[in-house]
Design a protein around this motif. Structure first.
Motif, PDB file in Angstrom:
ATOM      1  N   TRP A  41       0.831  -1.200   0.000  1.00  0.00           N
ATOM      2  CA  TRP A  41       0.000   0.000   0.000  1.00  0.00           C
ATOM      3  C   TRP A  41       0.866   1.251   0.000  1.00  0.00           C
ATOM      4  O   TRP A  41       0.603   2.186  -0.769  1.00  0.00           O
ATOM      5  CB  TRP A  41      -0.919  -0.011   1.228  1.00  0.00           C
ATOM      6  N   LEU A  42       1.912   1.282   0.832  1.00  0.00           N
ATOM      7  CA  LEU A  42       2.783   2.455   0.870  1.00  0.00           C
ATOM      8  C   LEU A  42       3.504   2.668  -0.459  1.00  0.00           C
ATOM      9  O   LEU A  42       3.610   3.799  -0.948  1.00  0.00           O
ATOM     10  CB  LEU A  42       3.817   2.316   2.000  1.00  0.00           C
ATOM     11  N   TRP A  43       4.004   1.596  -1.032  1.00  0.00           N
ATOM     12  CA  TRP A  43       4.693   1.711  -2.327  1.00  0.00           C
ATOM     13  C   TRP A  43       3.733   2.245  -3.389  1.00  0.00           C
ATOM     14  O   TRP A  43       4.058   3.182  -4.113  1.00  0.00           O
ATOM     15  CB  TRP A  43       5.243   0.353  -2.750  1.00  0.00           C
ATOM     16  N   TRP A  45       1.065   3.881  -3.093  1.00  0.00           N
ATOM     17  CA  TRP A  45       0.564   5.207  -2.789  1.00  0.00           C
ATOM     18  C   TRP A  45       1.620   6.260  -3.106  1.00  0.00           C
ATOM     19  O   TRP A  45       1.305   7.316  -3.659  1.00  0.00           O
ATOM     20  CB  TRP A  45       0.155   5.274  -1.323  1.00  0.00           C
ATOM     21  N   LEU A  46       2.890   5.977  -2.793  1.00  0.00           N
ATOM     22  CA  LEU A  46       3.932   6.995  -2.927  1.00  0.00           C
ATOM     23  C   LEU A  46       4.757   6.901  -4.204  1.00  0.00           C
ATOM     24  O   LEU A  46       4.947   7.900  -4.900  1.00  0.00           O
ATOM     25  CB  LEU A  46       4.892   6.902  -1.725  1.00  0.00           C
TER      26      LEU A  46
END
Length: 137
Positions: A41-43, A45-46
């Protein structure tokens, strides 16, 4: 160490121990799943928005985590593999600065308990008698 473990599980029945083991296995699986999805999710998203990189799937996120563990080091014990090598060559200025896998102090536990520990513990419980002995000396 064996005496310590026996002391800790003496009052527990086998059902409780098996329950905690099963709970631990499910907790580890749930943590691994959450870690993979959190990284994914972090990857996703960013990174695509900041650097124009492609999105990744769950197994790619797990692979990315494994790669980062290999390259950067461990999460636990507050040190990475590179810094622990340099600490071995330097004398430690902090007595609490130990490797988290260092159980060398426990090797002498059983011997100490048999020789001095039980009498020291009993004298601690009977503090009044110890105080009287010290005042007589």
């Amino acid at each position: 160490m064996e005496q310590y473990i026996k002391h800790k599980i003496r009052s527990k029945n086998i059902g409780t121990i098996i329950g905690w083991v099963i709970f631990g296995i499910f907790a580890a699986i749930a943590l691994a799943i959450l870690l993979g999805y959190g990284i994914m999710w972090l990857w996703n998203w960013l990174m695509p928005e900041l650097f124009g990189l492609a999105t990744i799937g769950y197994w790619q996120a797990i692979g990315l985590f494994a790669l980062s563990k290999i390259l950067i080091g461990s999460i636990g014990c507050g040190s990475s593999s590179g810094s622990s090598r340099s600490k071995k060559n330097k004398p430690s200025s902090n007595k609490d600065d130990m490797n988290c896998n260092d159980f060398s102090k426990w090797k002498q536990y059983d011997k100490f308990w048999k020789e001095e520990g039980e009498s020291a513990f009993n004298s601690y419980l009977n503090k009044d008698s110890v105080d009287k002995e010290q005042s007589e000396k």
